[in-house]
Every structure is written in structure tokens, then in C-alpha cells.
Write a protein that holds these residues in place. Structure first.
Motif, short mmCIF file in Angstrom:
data_model
loop_
_atom_site.label_atom_id
_atom_site.label_comp_id
_atom_site.label_asym_id
_atom_site.label_seq_id
_atom_site.Cartn_x
_atom_site.Cartn_y
_atom_site.Cartn_z
N PHE A 176 9.72 -45.68 65.25
CA PHE A 176 10.65 -44.60 64.51
C PHE A 176 11.90 -44.66 65.23
O PHE A 176 12.19 -45.47 66.24
CB PHE A 176 9.83 -43.24 64.73
N LYS A 177 12.97 -43.83 64.65
CA LYS A 177 14.34 -43.81 65.43
C LYS A 177 14.25 -42.41 66.33
O LYS A 177 13.50 -41.77 66.20
CB LYS A 177 15.18 -43.42 64.28
N LEU A 178 14.82 -43.07 67.65
CA LEU A 178 14.95 -42.06 68.48
C LEU A 178 15.64 -40.76 68.16
O LEU A 178 16.61 -40.92 67.34
CB LEU A 178 15.40 -42.38 69.70
N THR A 179 15.29 -39.55 68.60
CA THR A 179 16.25 -38.53 68.34
C THR A 179 17.48 -38.44 68.99
O THR A 179 17.51 -39.23 70.22
CB THR A 179 15.61 -37.01 68.51
N GLU A 180 18.40 -37.73 68.59
CA GLU A 180 19.69 -37.67 69.31
C GLU A 180 19.48 -37.18 70.83
O GLU A 180 20.06 -37.88 71.79
CB GLU A 180 20.59 -36.71 68.71
N GLY A 197 10.94 -30.85 78.23
CA GLY A 197 10.82 -31.01 76.82
C GLY A 197 9.55 -30.38 76.40
O GLY A 197 8.48 -30.55 76.78
N ASP A 198 9.65 -29.85 75.13
CA ASP A 198 8.45 -29.08 74.78
C ASP A 198 7.28 -30.03 74.36
O ASP A 198 7.58 -31.25 74.22
CB ASP A 198 8.98 -28.01 73.46
N VAL A 199 6.20 -29.56 74.11
CA VAL A 199 5.14 -30.28 73.82
C VAL A 199 5.56 -31.24 72.33
O VAL A 199 6.11 -30.22 71.41
CB VAL A 199 3.81 -29.70 73.44
N GLY A 200 5.47 -32.29 72.42
CA GLY A 200 5.78 -32.96 70.95
C GLY A 200 7.06 -33.34 70.94
O GLY A 200 7.40 -33.82 69.90
N SER A 201 8.13 -33.18 71.76
CA SER A 201 9.37 -33.44 71.94
C SER A 201 9.58 -35.03 71.97
O SER A 201 10.71 -35.58 71.96
CB SER A 201 10.25 -32.54 72.87
N GLY A 202 8.63 -35.76 72.71
CA GLY A 202 8.65 -37.04 72.62
C GLY A 202 8.90 -37.48 73.97
O GLY A 202 10.08 -38.44 74.10
N LYS A 203 8.73 -36.98 75.12
CA LYS A 203 9.05 -37.49 76.20
C LYS A 203 8.53 -38.81 76.76
O LYS A 203 8.94 -39.49 77.62
CB LYS A 203 8.38 -36.43 77.40
N THR A 204 7.20 -39.02 76.02
CA THR A 204 6.39 -40.17 76.47
C THR A 204 7.31 -41.50 76.36
O THR A 204 7.40 -42.41 77.09
CB THR A 204 5.11 -40.20 75.77
N ILE A 205 8.03 -41.40 75.25
CA ILE A 205 8.63 -42.93 75.00
C ILE A 205 10.10 -42.80 75.78
O ILE A 205 10.28 -43.75 76.35
CB ILE A 205 9.27 -42.55 73.30
N VAL A 206 10.65 -41.75 76.22
CA VAL A 206 11.59 -41.86 76.87
C VAL A 206 11.23 -42.33 78.48
O VAL A 206 11.75 -43.32 79.14
CB VAL A 206 12.27 -40.43 77.36
N MET A 222 13.18 -31.69 68.34
CA MET A 222 11.72 -32.01 67.95
C MET A 222 11.97 -33.17 67.00
O MET A 222 12.69 -33.22 66.14
CB MET A 222 10.90 -31.03 67.24
N PRO A 223 11.19 -34.16 67.06
CA PRO A 223 11.19 -35.44 66.15
C PRO A 223 11.05 -35.01 64.76
O PRO A 223 11.48 -35.40 63.84
CB PRO A 223 10.20 -36.61 66.65
N ARG A 224 10.11 -33.86 64.58
CA ARG A 224 9.99 -32.99 63.13
C ARG A 224 9.61 -31.92 63.51
O ARG A 224 9.17 -31.55 64.51
CB ARG A 224 8.95 -34.03 62.49
N GLY A 244 -0.32 -29.27 64.70
CA GLY A 244 0.97 -29.53 64.17
C GLY A 244 1.65 -30.72 64.86
O GLY A 244 3.00 -30.76 64.91
N ARG A 245 0.94 -32.01 65.15
CA ARG A 245 1.65 -33.18 65.43
C ARG A 245 1.60 -34.22 64.33
O ARG A 245 2.27 -35.35 64.44
CB ARG A 245 0.84 -33.94 66.57
N GLY A 246 1.22 -33.81 62.96
CA GLY A 246 1.44 -34.77 61.88
C GLY A 246 2.40 -34.05 60.93
O GLY A 246 3.07 -33.13 61.21
P1 ADP Z 1 5.35 -35.24 74.69
O1 ADP Z 1 4.86 -35.89 75.47
O2 ADP Z 1 6.90 -34.68 74.91
O3 ADP Z 1 4.79 -33.86 74.37
P2 ADP Z 1 5.06 -37.27 72.67
O4 ADP Z 1 6.11 -38.27 73.44
O5 ADP Z 1 3.64 -37.48 73.00
O6 ADP Z 1 5.58 -35.84 73.10
O7 ADP Z 1 5.47 -37.50 71.30
C1 ADP Z 1 4.81 -36.66 70.13
C2 ADP Z 1 4.57 -37.39 69.03
O8 ADP Z 1 5.91 -37.63 68.41
C3 ADP Z 1 3.96 -38.80 69.34
O9 ADP Z 1 3.14 -39.24 68.20
C4 ADP Z 1 5.24 -39.74 69.20
O10 ADP Z 1 4.83 -41.04 68.87
C5 ADP Z 1 6.12 -38.87 68.17
N1 ADP Z 1 7.41 -39.19 68.55
C6 ADP Z 1 8.12 -39.50 69.73
N2 ADP Z 1 9.38 -39.66 69.43
C7 ADP Z 1 9.57 -39.70 68.08
C8 ADP Z 1 10.68 -39.88 67.36
N3 ADP Z 1 11.99 -40.14 67.43
N4 ADP Z 1 10.69 -39.89 65.79
C9 ADP Z 1 9.57 -39.71 65.69
N5 ADP Z 1 8.28 -39.48 66.04
C10 ADP Z 1 8.32 -39.32 67.59
#
Ligand code: ADP
Ligand code: MG
Length: 729
Positions: free
Chosen positions: A284-288, A313-322, A464-466, A598-600
Motif C-alpha cells: 500500500f501507499k504510506l500515509t502522509e 499512534g493510535d491502534v491501527g495507525s500503521g506504526k509497525t511499518i514505520v 489513519m490509513p483508513r 474495524g481493521r478491514g
Molecule cells: P499499529 O501497529 O499502529 O496498531 P499496524 O501497523 O498494525 O498498526 O497497521 C494496522 C493495519 O493497517 C495493518 O494491517 C497494516 O498492514 C495496515 N496499514 C499500515 N499502513 C497502511 C497504509 N499506509 N495504507 C493501508 N494500510 C496500512
């Protein structure tokens, strides 16, 4: 050994408390237990409350002029003797303690709805007592609910009508048994103030005092104990709060300065092959916000100062990728990265996620947790030591003595609040000034962040990514069947559900519903047509791993769980969460749990099951409706959760409701234990204190300017162990 100079009366505010007249050896030991070691500490011993004896009224006059005392009336004081105490039962079946006080003009009843046994023990028939609170009339009698109270001696009562605001000190049963009740403490403090207040030295620079209208320390100390008016008390309190906040911020500012100026860290040179390769396969594309945070981190990593950054970052905000991208940067530069998670479940999950994301790239990811088989563990330990393992995911197992990294360059700590400061330090010490990224999904209100992590740099993912689609509903346990029906219909459509219970076994004391028992019931009686799974904290790690995997793959449709699924678990197809006995959970915990759904893309549903009595309007029992503090707090929590998905809003409320001490449990509360300040209220004061403290360290990092001498003295008195003394003096 008695110090003879002390005998001659050369006691100072820095002298041991045992030399104070009326204290002595035994009492001094008990005082030590509550943190009073020197005379000075007594001056900083904060009253728990005040009784306003300047507003003493009598029952008869109050009855005559009742119309002046509506429900909105101010609190007043009554003084009288205890003539009766008994436990009553309300029409709602609840226990009530009534203590009747006679002031010579009439009777007053005081009532308690909580801690009945405790309060009952406090009063003896015949005690002379001052009670303070807002009076109301109930069944023709003047009544105060949960009054403040203070016991008086006959001698006291003579002076009482001179009218003053009287401090009431917290005391322990040990202190009381040694005669150090609130009277005696009041006397001691009064004595120290009368004789030593002139020796108190100002700790804050004149400039700051005048800029913010802060009263001098001497005045503040006198007035915090014996204020003439409430205005005086407010001023005293403001000054003492500021002082406390200011010196802590000064410590944080100094630590931040030390890190940036004394320590040399790793300067990572390049964004290399792995990062480029990864960006190509990123699904996916990284959020701003993610991009911004990665830029912050890269800037830190490039620099030769050690990174010490908090990522919120709140739950689901995408910290893991960072975190993953940061770790790849380190690996690209020839260093190892370690990722420490608070539980095995989370470590395992991150491990699987990373393996999946990285499987086409040339990078070695390893897992190190306690439950690995010995052979496997030895192998991983070996690979960590040779540097073959490049990204290591683990739990506390990572900080064990036997773990030796070849060249640890980056440390990521997930869910920081689950770890103590020591554990964080232990992992960092496995490398040579590695860069440190601390992540938290528990949104921390700014005030608390500035206090707990005030020496760190902070990045926030505020996007949030979504948009999460979650509906939340509070459901009485009598209507559970409807929820089960709903689950049935959704699971038939291919959704999955979590059902969460507070404890894993029936406890004798607390009638929590237990996960295990309910698992059997739900499986056999309610959902025989589906596959159910059970997961809880006391299962072996491998078993938990299997269950999570089966749930992720859809083999399990309904997962019965305890709070082990609280953080981090990421299964988008799970769209329903039922939380049993929701009133037992804290706000942050509820938020974290709900973060699992609410993760999908699809609409998700969260059901908060509560005991039905909590929802029942007790209209014929109006007086008692809001008197059960615990229940009304629980209701408030649930309403907040149902009204918002915003983790920061929830965290602010949580801090307000629970107070800072409990916010993170005891583990880190030592750091936030203020005597006067309350960071859930004193936000503005904290911001000012921080600004001034950081500015001061910027201007005068060693506090060597003459005008900062008093301040330096106090600073070193408070925090000499925490700062690098050699470098500051
Ligand atoms: P956190 O650790 O902050 O709770 P995650 O890193 O687990 O959140 O990310 C939550 C979900 O969103 C994961 O399934 C992840 O793959 C997805 N995700 C992360 N960044 C993006 C993004 N930029 N666009 C779409 N989905 C994303
Ligand atoms: Mg996460």
C-alpha cells in the motif's frame, strides 16, 4: 548517637526529624515511612484536605433558614458530638451508614454509601467532631452525604469559633498508634513553621515568580498549612505545584541536553538496498503521517547523536511499518535491529508479519522468546552473536544476560508502558549508544507524555490509513441472546468474532464470568455449528500461537479470549467483538480491545455487555442513584467508549477519571507522584513550567549563572542522582 550541637538547639530545616521536640526515635522511624526525614519534609507534607471552620453553623439556624440552603448551597461546617451510628438498608437494598451528630441545637445525620465498615470504625459515640459538606434535607432531617470530617478535642472546641481553615493531614495507622494523628501533625507543623520559616530559602528566580504571579516560597508554605482565606490557599497551591512541575521539567530538559551534547551515537549513512527493495513490494501507499514520521526518524538516525524518539499512534495507525522501515535502514548500514514486544503473542505476531512482508528480501529475521525450545534458542542466540540474525523480534528474553549482539544499531520498544525504565535501559545497553525508537499505541495525554517521556523527542501518527468503521453498543446481560443471534448471522456471512472475558478462572471473590467455563458453554450450547477457539494467558506459547494462526486463517470462527488479545493482534476479517462484564474494564483497556476490530473494509460491531442493574433507572431511589461512585464511574467509562473511537480523547478522559497515579499502574507511577500537582488538572501550569525549564537549560545548561544559584541548589537536592553531576558542577 545524639548530636550535641543539636542538643544546644542548633537544629536546622535539614536536621533529622527525630531531633524535633515531640518526635524522637520511634516516631521518626514511622515518619520516615511516609517520606518525612528532615524538618523540611514536614513543611512539604501536603494536607489531604481542609476543614473550613470559618463557616460553622448550627442545625437550628440552618433549619430556620432552609430556603437559603438549596441543593446548590455551599458546604458548611457543623460541630457536635456523635450520638448514634447504625447501618440502614435503602429501598434499593443497598447498605447505608448513618452517623448522627448533635450540636446542641439539633441533630444532623451523615451518610455513607461506600466503605461503610471503614467509616463506621472511625466514629465512637461521644466523639467531638467537625463535619464539613453540603447539607440537604432528607425526611425532615438535615443530612450530609459523605462529609469531610475531623475529630476535635475539647481544647480545640474552645478556639473553634475564632474560625479558620484547618488542615487535615493524611496519617497511617502506624503513625496514629504512636500518637501522630492529624492533631499532633498539625501541632508539629505549626511549631516548625513558627520557628523555622525564616530559614526557608527561595528556590525560584525572581523573574519567574513575577512573570507568573507566583507567591514566595515562605508564604506558600505557611499558607498551604494555615491559610487565612481560600484565595491564599489557592495561591500557595499554585506556587507549590509550579515548583514541583518546574523542577521535574528541569530534570528532563537537562537529560535531553546531556543526551544531545555528551553522548555520541551511530551515524547511519545511507538508505540502502533493503529499504528500496521493500518500498517496491509494499502492498500500500504510506500515509502522509507515516512519511513524516519516517523522515523524523531518518534525520535522527543520520545524526551522530543518539536517537531517543517516542512514536505515538493510535491502534491501527500503521506504526509497525514505520518500525520495520527504520529497522531496515539499520540493517542496510550493517547493524542489527532489535524489536522488543511486551508479550509472546505480540512478538510472535510481529515475527510472522515481518517474515511475510520481507520474504522476498535478503534479510534474516529471528524470534527470541522464552518459550522457544532450548535447541532453537541456542541457535538464535548464536546467530545474534555472530550477526547473522539481522532483525531480532523478542520479548523480555532479549534483555537476558546471555544475549550478546554483534552490533546492535537500533532498538525498537513496542508498547513502552508495559516495560519499566530499567528494562528499556537494559536493552539499550546491549549496544553502544544505539538509536532508540519507542512506540506506544496507548495514546498518552500530552500532559502525561511531557511528564513520563519529557526527555524524548516525539513523533505522532495522527492519520489513519483508513477510516475505522465500528459501531459500539452497551447491552444489558439480560439481552445477551440477541447479541448471540447477531453473531450467528454475521459468522454465517463469513465474519469472525471475539468474545472477551475478564478472567480465566472463576474467582471466589469476584463473580467475573470465566473464559474457560463460557468457552465450554458457548461451544456446546450456543454455537454448536461453528468452530470455537479459546486463548488465554496461561496457555503455553506454542499453543497460543497455533490458536492465533487458526483464527487468522479462518479455521476458528469465534475466539473466546481473555485480555491477552488486548494489543496489536491484527485480523481484519474479525469484525465483531463482545466484551463481557465490560464495567470491569478500564477505558484504555476497552479502547485497546476494540482496536482489534474495524481493521478491514467492512462494518464492525462492538458489544459491551454489562450487568443490567447498571442500566436500570433507579427512579424511586433517586437520592442513591449516583452515590455508588464505582458504578457511576463504570457507566461513565462505557458511555465514553460508545461515543468515540478517538484514542486521544479516550486517554484524556481516562486520565481525568483515574488520576495519573493509576493511569499506567504502579510500574511507572513513581515518576508522576506529585505532592501538590495533578497533571490531569494542571495542564496549563505544566506547559509553562516546561517552556521555562527548557529555555533555562538552553540559556544556562550548567546552571552556573549567579542568578540561578538558588535554583541549582534545589535542583541538585532533588535530582542529584539523576543528572550528570560532574558535568553540571
Ligand atoms: P499499529 O501497529 O499502529 O496498531 P499496524 O501497523 O498494525 O498498526 O497497521 C494496522 C493495519 O493497517 C495493518 O494491517 C497494516 O498492514 C495496515 N496499514 C499500515 N499502513 C497502511 C497504509 N499506509 N495504507 C493501508 N494500510 C496500512
Ligand atoms: Mg502494532
Amino acid at each position: 548517637m545524639v548530636n550535641t550541637s543539636v542538643k544546644k538547639g542548633l537544629i536546622t530545616l535539614e536536621s533529622d526529624i527525630r531531633y524535633l521536640k515531640g518526635v524522637g526515635e520511634k516516631r521518626s522511624l514511622a515518619l520516615r515511612e511516609i517520606g518525612i526525614e528532615k524538618l523540611m519534609d514536614l513543611l512539604y507534607y501536603a494536607p489531604a484536605k481542609y476543614i473550613d471552620r470559618s463557616t460553622v453553623v448550627n442545625v437550628a439556624s440552618l433549619k430556620r433558614k432552609w430556603w437559603e440552603f438549596s441543593y446548590k448551597s455551599n458546604a458548611v461546617t457543623f460541630i457536635g458530638k456523635v450520638v448514634d451510628k447504625k447501618t440502614l438498608i435503602s429501598s434499593g437494598g443497598r447498605q447505608i451508614l448513618e452517623v448522627v451528630i448533635d450540636d446542641g441545637t439539633g441533630k444532623l445525620s451523615c451518610t455513607w454509601f461506600n466503605k461503610i465498615e471503614y467509616f463506621k470504625r472511625q466514629f465512637e459515640i461521644g466523639d467531638l467532631v467537625a463535619v464539613f459538606g453540603k447539607p440537604s434535607v432528607f425526611k425532615g432531617r438535615i443530612n450530609i452525604i459523605h462529609p469531610e470530617f475531623d475529630f476535635l478535642t475539647e481544647a480545640d472546641s474552645i478556639n473553634i469559633h475564632t474560625g479558620r481553615i484547618v488542615p487535615v493531614y493524611p496519617s497511617t495507622s502506624k503513625l496514629k498508634s504512636l500518637g501522630l494523628n492529624t492533631f499532633k501533625l498539625r501541632e508539629l507543623i505549626n511549631f516548625v513553621i513558627d520557628n523555622y520559616i525564616d530559614h526557608v530559602e527561595e528556590t525560584l528566580p525572581e523573574g519567574i515568580l513575577s512573570k507568573y504571579g507566583l507567591v514566595p516560597l515562605k508564604f506558600a508554605i505557611r499558607s498551604i498549612h494555615f491559610p487565612e482565606t481560600y484565595d491564599e490557599l489557592r495561591l500557595a497551591l499554585k506556587r507549590l505545584k509550579f515548583e514541583e512541575l518546574f523542577f521535574l521539567q528541569l530534570l528532563l530538559a537537562r537529560k535531553h541536553y546531556e543526551l544531545k551534547h555528551f553522548e555520541k551515537g551511530i551515524s547511519f549513512k545511507k538508505i540502502g538496498e533493503l529499504v528500496h527493495g521493500f518500498s517496491k513490494i509494499l502492498p500500500f501507499k504510506l500515509t502522509e503521517a507515516q512519511r513524516r514520521v519516517i523522515r523524523d526518524i531518518w534525520n535522527d538516525m543520520k545524526s551522530d547523536k543518539p536517537m531517543n524518539r517516542l512514536l505515538q499512534g493510535d491502534v491501527g495507525s500503521g506504526k509497525t511499518i514505520v518500525a520495520l522501515i527504520s529497522m531496515l535502514i539499520a540493517v542496510d548500514n550493517g547493524y542489527q535491529s532489535a524489536f522488543m514486544a511486551p508479550t509472546e503473542i505480540l512478538a510472535e505476531q510481529h515475527y510472522v508479519t515481518f517474515l511475510n512482508l520481507l520474504n522476498s528480501l535478503p534479510v534474516k529475521v529471528r524470534l527470541l522468546i522464552g518459550s522457544l525450545k532450548p535447541k532453537e534458542k541456542e541457535k538464535v542466540l548464536g546467530e545474534i552473536e555472530t550477526g547473522e540474525a539481522q532483525i531480532i523480534i523478542g520479548t523480555h528474553a532479549l534483555i537476558q544476560e546471555r544475549v550478546n549482539f554483534k552490533n546492535l544499531g537500533l532498538v525498537v520498544i513496542d508498547e513502552q508502558h508495559r516495560f519499566g525504565v530499567m528494562q528499556r535501559a537494559m536493552l539499550i545497553e546491549k549496544g553502544y549508544n544505539p538509536d532508540v525508537l519507542i512506540m506506544t499505541a496507548t495514546p498518552i495525554p500530552r500532559t502525561l507524555a511531557l511528564t513520563l517521556y519529557g526527555d524524548l523527542d516525539v513523533s505522532i501518527i495522527d492519520e489513519m490509513p483508513r477510516k475505522r468503521k465500528v459501531k459500539t453498543e452497551i447491552v444489558p446481560d439480560t439481552e445477551k441472546e440477541k447479541v448471540y443471534e447477531f453473531i450467528r448471522s454475521k459468522v454465517k456471512e463469513g465474519h469472525q468474532a471475539y468474545i472477551v472475558y475478564p478472567l480465566i478462572e472463576e474467582s471466589e471473590k469476584l463473580d467475573f464470568e470465566s473464559a474457560i467455563e463460557n468457552y465450554v458453554r458457548l461451544k456446546n450450547e450456543v454455537f454448536p455449528e461453528f468452530n470455537l477457539g479459546l486463548i488465554h494467558g496461561r496457555m503455553p506459547g506454542t499453543e497460543r500461537q497455533e490458536i492465533m494462526l487458526a483464527f487468522k486463517e479462518g479455521k476458528i470462527q469465534i475466539l473466546i479470549a481473555t485480555t491477552v488479545i488486548e494489543v496489536g493482534i491484527d485480523i481484519p476479517n474479525a469484525t465483531i467483538m463482545v466484551i463481557e462484564s465490560a464495567e470491569r474494564f478500564g477505558l484504555s483497556q476497552l479502547h485497546q480491545l476494540r482496536g482489534r476490530i474495524g481493521r478491514g473494509e467492512r462494518q464492525s460491531y462492538c458489544f459491551l455487555i454489562v450487568k443490567s442493574s447498571l442500566l436500570r433507572k433507579t427512579s424511586n431511589d433517586a437520592l442513591f442513584e449516583f452515590e455508588d461512585v464505582e458504578e457511576s464511574k463504570a457507566m461513565e467509562r462505557l458511555k465514553i467508549i460508545a461515543s468515540t473511537l478517538d484514542g486521544f480523547k479516550i486517554a484524556e478522559k481516562d486520565l481525568e477519571l483515574r488520576g495519573p497515579g493509576e493511569f499506567f499502574g504502579t510500574r511507572q507511577s513513581g515518576f508522576v507522584k506529585f505532592k501538590f500537582a495533578d497533571i490531569s488538572i494542571d495542564k496549563d501550569l505544566l506547559e509553562i513550567a516546561r517552556r521555562e525549564a527548557f529555555e533555562l537549560i538552553k540559556q544556562d545548561p550548567n546552571l552556573s549563572k549567579p542568578e540561578n544559584a538558588p535554583l541549582k541548589k534545589e535542583f541538585l537536592k532533588r535530582y542529584s542522582e539523576e543528572v550528570n553531576l560532574a558535568k553540571i558542577s
